[in-house]
Design an enzyme around this catalytic site. Structure first.
Site, PDB file in Angstrom:
ATOM      1  CE1 TYR A 119      77.740 -76.113 -30.342  1.00  0.00           C
ATOM      2  CE2 TYR A 119      77.032 -74.587 -28.622  1.00  0.00           C
ATOM      3  CZ  TYR A 119      78.046 -75.173 -29.368  1.00  0.00           C
ATOM      4  OH  TYR A 119      79.357 -74.831 -29.126  1.00  0.00           O
TER       5      TYR A 119
ATOM      6  CB  SER B 155      80.470 -75.103 -25.945  1.00  0.00           C
ATOM      7  OG  SER B 155      79.846 -73.837 -25.877  1.00  0.00           O
TER       8      SER B 155
END
Length: 308
Positions: free
Chosen positions: A181, A156
């Protein structure tokens, strides 16, 4: 630093779909494994690969839901795996090895984002455990089936939030869900860098911004504050739909345009450039020394290393 991070002029773009990148490709006789392949962009990846003729195995923590979502898509098969449980990963891999069916494309797409602080039985931070360590163990255990395969790590743009926090990778002090994350997404890129160096063709990628069940841990009001949706729940124009969001990982797995390349980070169906901000990949995520260090650390944690 990778000198391979240069655009190749693929001809595709942010609005290309998974079906677009597979146009003209016949995947009959090929086998794909797609973790997370029953929801969001994973489901669209499975659909596109199956429609092109591939047999697609979908490892799923919720196999009943997976079977329901895949109903009507030919050539798909559901099997159970919980990436947070290394015993489950081992059992899945052993079933695949017993079958002796070669894997041509392995797409590591399952993941969680910005969840509340949660730990595995080993005390590992859950996002790092699921997004990285579970997939690390899976790939290493499936290695006898991966000769000539491509392995795709779905990362990501969030990798820019944090490098690997070597002083406290499991957030034993001061958990931050977004830092966790970001670290896990950096780990995805570093994993692909090192796996490719070890001789298995591997790519990492940013699929784009897409509203999918991945956002389930983020309150709607917070998503509005971040500009991910308006008051009616509609995303901004730059967001992709799921078919577009599936395109880059499908391209990474199958495109002949990437023959001879590997260990690179992709976005919008193109090789990304190394950048300090904005689109592209951050230097910390393609650092080969960091990649080697993470591989060794991950092997020590999981007890699995096909290259030992």
């Amino acid at each position: 630093m990778s000198d391979k991070q240069q655009p190749i002029g693929s001809g595709f773009h942010a609005r290309s779909t998974a079906a677009d990148v597979l146009d003209g490709l016949d995947l009959t006789g090929k086998t794909a494994v797609v973790t997370g392949g029953y929801s969001g962009i994973g489901l669209e990846t499975t659909r596109a690969l199956a429609n092109a003729g591939a047999a697609v195995v979908v490892p799923a923590r919720r196999p009943d839901l997976a079977a329901a979502n895949l109903d009507g898509i030919p050539g798909t098969e559901v099997d159970f795996v919980d990436l947070a449980d290394l015993a489950s990963v081992k059992a899945f891999a052993e079933r695949r090895l017993a079958e002796r069916r070669r894997i041509d494309y392995l797409v590591n797409g399952a993941g969680i984002m910005a969840c509340p602080e949660t730990r595995t039985d080993q005390g590992w931070e859950l996002q790092f455990a699921v997004n990285h360590l579970g997939h690390f163990a899976l790939v290493n255990r499936l290695m006898p089936l991966l000769e000539g395969a491509r392995v795709v790590a779905v990362s990501s743009g969030g990798h820019g939030i944090s490098p690997v926090r070597w002083d406290d990778p499991h957030f034993t002090e001061g958990y931050d869900r977004w830092q966790a994350y970001g670290q896990s997404k950096t780990a995805n890129v570093l994993f692909a860098v090192e796996l490719d160096r070890l001789g298995v063709k591997a790519f990492a990628l940013h699929p784009g911004a897409i509203l999918t069940p991945l956002q389930r841990h983020i309150p709607v009001e917070e998503q509005r504050e971040m500009g991910w949706m308006d008051s009616d729940g509609n995303p901004p124009e730059y967001f992709k739909n799921t078919e577009q969001g599936a395109a880059t990982q499908t391209w990474a797995a199958t495109s002949p345009q990437l023959n001879g390349l590997g260990g690179v980070y992709l976005e919008d169906c193109e090789v990304a450039e190394v950048t300090a901000e904005g689109p592209g990949v951050r230097p910390h995520a393609v650092d080969p020394e960091q990649a080697r260090r993470l591989w060794e650390y991950s092997a020590a944690l999981t007890g699995v290393n096909a290259f030992a």
